[in-house]
Design a protein around this motif. Structure first.
Motif, short mmCIF file in Angstrom:
data_model
loop_
_atom_site.label_atom_id
_atom_site.label_comp_id
_atom_site.label_asym_id
_atom_site.label_seq_id
_atom_site.Cartn_x
_atom_site.Cartn_y
_atom_site.Cartn_z
N PRO A 213 0.77 -1.09 -0.04
CA PRO A 213 0.11 0.10 -0.03
C PRO A 213 0.91 1.21 -0.06
N LEU A 214 2.12 1.21 0.52
CA LEU A 214 2.87 2.49 0.68
C LEU A 214 3.49 2.67 -0.68
N GLN A 215 3.64 1.76 -1.56
CA GLN A 215 4.16 1.59 -2.78
C GLN A 215 2.90 2.44 -3.80
N ALA A 216 1.60 1.74 -3.54
CA ALA A 216 0.71 2.16 -4.26
C ALA A 216 0.48 3.66 -4.06
N ILE A 217 0.26 4.11 -2.88
CA ILE A 217 -0.09 5.52 -2.65
C ILE A 217 0.96 6.44 -2.90
N SER A 218 2.22 5.88 -2.98
CA SER A 218 3.33 6.92 -3.34
C SER A 218 3.22 6.97 -4.84
N GLU A 219 2.78 6.00 -5.64
CA GLU A 219 2.65 6.02 -7.23
C GLU A 219 1.56 6.99 -7.43
N LEU A 220 0.45 6.73 -6.72
CA LEU A 220 -0.59 7.49 -7.01
C LEU A 220 -0.44 8.84 -6.52
N CYS A 221 0.13 9.11 -5.70
CA CYS A 221 0.33 10.73 -5.24
C CYS A 221 1.34 11.42 -6.28
N ALA A 222 2.46 10.53 -6.92
CA ALA A 222 3.35 11.18 -7.94
C ALA A 222 2.43 11.28 -8.99
N SER A 223 1.61 10.77 -9.46
CA SER A 223 0.57 10.98 -10.73
C SER A 223 -0.04 12.12 -10.78
N LEU A 224 -0.14 12.82 -9.52
CA LEU A 224 -1.07 13.93 -9.39
C LEU A 224 -0.38 15.25 -9.87
N HIS A 225 0.73 15.25 -10.27
CA HIS A 225 1.73 16.40 -10.59
C HIS A 225 2.60 15.72 -11.83
N THR A 226 2.77 17.01 -12.88
CA THR A 226 3.79 16.43 -13.97
C THR A 226 5.12 17.00 -13.44
N ALA A 227 6.14 16.62 -14.36
CA ALA A 227 7.51 17.07 -13.97
C ALA A 227 7.83 18.43 -13.77
N GLU A 228 6.89 19.29 -14.48
CA GLU A 228 6.95 20.67 -14.44
C GLU A 228 6.04 21.30 -13.19
N ASN A 229 5.56 20.38 -12.26
CA ASN A 229 4.83 20.92 -10.92
C ASN A 229 3.34 21.47 -11.33
N ARG A 230 2.89 20.85 -12.59
CA ARG A 230 1.49 21.46 -13.07
C ARG A 230 0.63 20.28 -12.32
N VAL A 231 -0.39 20.69 -11.63
CA VAL A 231 -1.43 19.59 -11.27
C VAL A 231 -1.80 18.90 -12.55
N ASN A 232 -2.01 17.50 -12.33
CA ASN A 232 -2.10 16.48 -13.51
C ASN A 232 -3.72 16.06 -13.52
N ILE A 233 -4.37 17.02 -13.25
CA ILE A 233 -5.83 16.62 -13.18
C ILE A 233 -6.64 17.40 -14.34
N ASP A 234 -7.46 16.63 -15.09
CA ASP A 234 -8.15 17.40 -16.14
C ASP A 234 -9.11 18.40 -15.56
N GLY A 235 -9.10 19.62 -15.96
CA GLY A 235 -10.25 20.46 -15.43
C GLY A 235 -9.83 21.30 -14.10
N PHE A 236 -8.40 20.92 -13.57
CA PHE A 236 -8.15 21.57 -12.13
C PHE A 236 -8.09 23.06 -12.41
N TYR A 237 -7.58 23.66 -13.71
CA TYR A 237 -7.23 24.90 -13.94
C TYR A 237 -8.20 25.80 -14.81
N ASP A 238 -9.37 25.06 -15.01
CA ASP A 238 -10.57 25.57 -15.70
C ASP A 238 -11.05 26.96 -15.39
N ASP A 239 -11.18 27.28 -13.77
CA ASP A 239 -11.77 28.48 -13.26
C ASP A 239 -10.62 29.34 -12.77
#
Length: 457
Positions: A213-239
């Motif tokens: 579970p620690l590996q899984a949650i670390s990989e999941l969390c890492a997916s939430l940002h790009t290497a440029e530190n942009r939040v990697n979630i569709d629609g996050f910046y829309d507003d």
């Protein structure tokens, strides 16, 4: 009129920790201290009981045609832990040099005292001052102000004839450069837990076969940002809204020594979103931050396990037209979609607040219907701060969140004039909290000038 420094010493001695039930009696004593302080100034006082800690309302009534200002503050403070790092007793105010030390000195008892003393002095000097004043001092700001929004809804008459809110619970860059805060980021908080095996497992017997579970949650969390530190979630910046040029000019006038900033934080590098400076990222951009990530064995030495569970706390700071419920749902859905198969996922949604922004007068994007007295208050603030501190203030957004300010706007329609009277070196929420007494003195003078100008005297 009382001596503001001596009165502040008494105020700091009030052990008003709202988060800890062990301080319940101290909170009530602090309520009484605040009420007595206002009564001694000749104001009418009402104590409004809530489900937790009371609100103190103190009023100076007058002709309905007079301007009406609401002055906000809070009497509660953060816990003092870790106590061993304090160089003085946190609830025994000590003056050393040009500073007063103690819990609440800067957040918010000292800055609040600037306005309390200003009103007291002003009413002594001008007993017939044509200005109505309402102080609203709450006891739950440090725990998210849960009782204040219901009070705003139930007691709209408190604000129905008010013109603006005045407060000092924000940051200025230095004693010489005061900031008037014109924007606050919103916030949404959530926590999630991944559960894999039914219990912790021996890593020699099961490691390599079971998805940790620690590996899984670390990989999941890492997916939430790009290497440029942009939040990697569709629609996050829309507003997210565009930053006006006048705001960029104000921030440029502040100046920023990035190397000094890194030295202060003791970091070798910074990590803002590509295309933005660190200061721009703090003030203008939303974030997704990991506030805590844990699971498995935390004690001394080694315990060779595959843990059963792993957990994470996240807060998102919001800007522009971003809404906490929308962003919270986007983040939660992204986590659900990216969670590996075979794990149970549990969510807890926490506190939330919308972003707040007000545009001072005479800017290209100042609303055409901006109330006259609000514009007058901003102009008076600029003039008073320059007179008292020797330098014109900068009108800046701040990276922090004060959700109740946006709630006040939404429920009552009132905007806020927020004058920063605490400094980066004041150690808010940390050991050895203090306030610069020269800032307090000049803040009193500036507050008096603002109120006189609004009153037209």
């Amino acid at each position: 009129m009382f001596d503001p420094v001596e009165k502040l010493k008494e105020y700091i001695a009030c052990r008003s920790v709202s988060a800890d039930s062990a301080f319940k009696e101290d909170m009530l004593k602090t309520r009484d201290f605040v009420a007595d302080m206002f009564s001694g100034m000749g104001l009418s006082v009402e104590i409004v009981n809530t489900n937790k800690h009371p609100v103190v309302l103190a009023k100076r009534e007058g002709d309905p045609e007079w301007p009406h200002v609401v002055i906000y503050g809070h009497y509660d403070v953060q816990p003092v832990d870790p106590i061993e790092l304090w160089e003085t007793q946190p609830f025994e105010a000590i003056v050393k040099g040009d500073r007063i030390y103690g819990r609440g000195a800067a957040d918010n008892k000292g800055p609040q005292m600037a306005h309390v003393a200003a009103v007291g002095q002003l009413l002594e000097e001008h007993p017939d001052l044509p200005l109505r004043i309402t102080f609203l001092i709450e006891g739950e700001e440090e725990i998210g102000s849960p009782s204040l929004l219901p009070l705003l809804v139930e007691r709209k008459e408190i604000f129905s004839e008010a013109d603006f809110v005045l407060l000092s619970d924000t940051l200025s860059p230095s004693p010489e450069q005061i900031a008037v805060t014109v924007g606050l980021r919103g916030i949404v908080e959530l926590e999630f837990e991944l559960t894999g095996p039914k219990s912790d497992l021996h890593s020699g017997l099961h490691g390599g076969a079971v998805y940790n579970p620690l590996q899984a949650i670390s990989e999941l969390c890492a997916s939430l940002h790009t290497a440029e530190n942009r939040v990697n979630i569709d629609g996050f910046y829309d507003d997210v809204t565009e930053v006006e040029q006048w705001e960029r000019d104000e921030l440029a006038a502040l100046g920023f020594d990035e190397e000094q900033y890194k030295r202060t934080l003791k970091v070798d590098s910074l990590h803002p979103l590509d295309g933005y400076t660190a200061q721009e990222a703090i003030r203008y951009l939303p974030t997704l931050e990991f506030n805590g990530l844990w699971g498995g064995y935390q004690g001394e030495g080694s315990k060779t396990i595959v843990p059963s569970k792993a957990s994470c706390k996240i807060t998102c700071r919001l800007v522009g037209n971003q809404k906490p419920d929308v962003v919270g749902k986007l983040v939660a859905e992204a986590i659900k979609q990216r969670a590996p198969k075979g794990f149970q996922l549990k969510f807890r949604m926490g506190h939330a607040g919308v972003p707040y922004q007000v545009v001072p007068p005479d800017r290209p994007n100042t609303p055409s219907d901006q109330p006259e007295l609000l514009a007058k208050a901003f102009r008076a603030t600029e003039k008073a701060i320059e007179k008292s501190f020797g330098k014109r203030p900068l009108f800046l957004r701040e990276g922090g969140s004060i959700p109740i300010i946006a709630d006040v706007k939404r429920v009552t329609g009132l905007d806020s004039v927020m004058i920063g009277l605490f400094l980066p070196e004041d150690n808010l929420h940390a050991p050895n909290e203090s306030m610069n007494l020269d800032v307090l003195k000049k803040g009193i003078q500036a507050s008096k000038e603002i109120l006189k100008e609004v009153a037209g005297v």
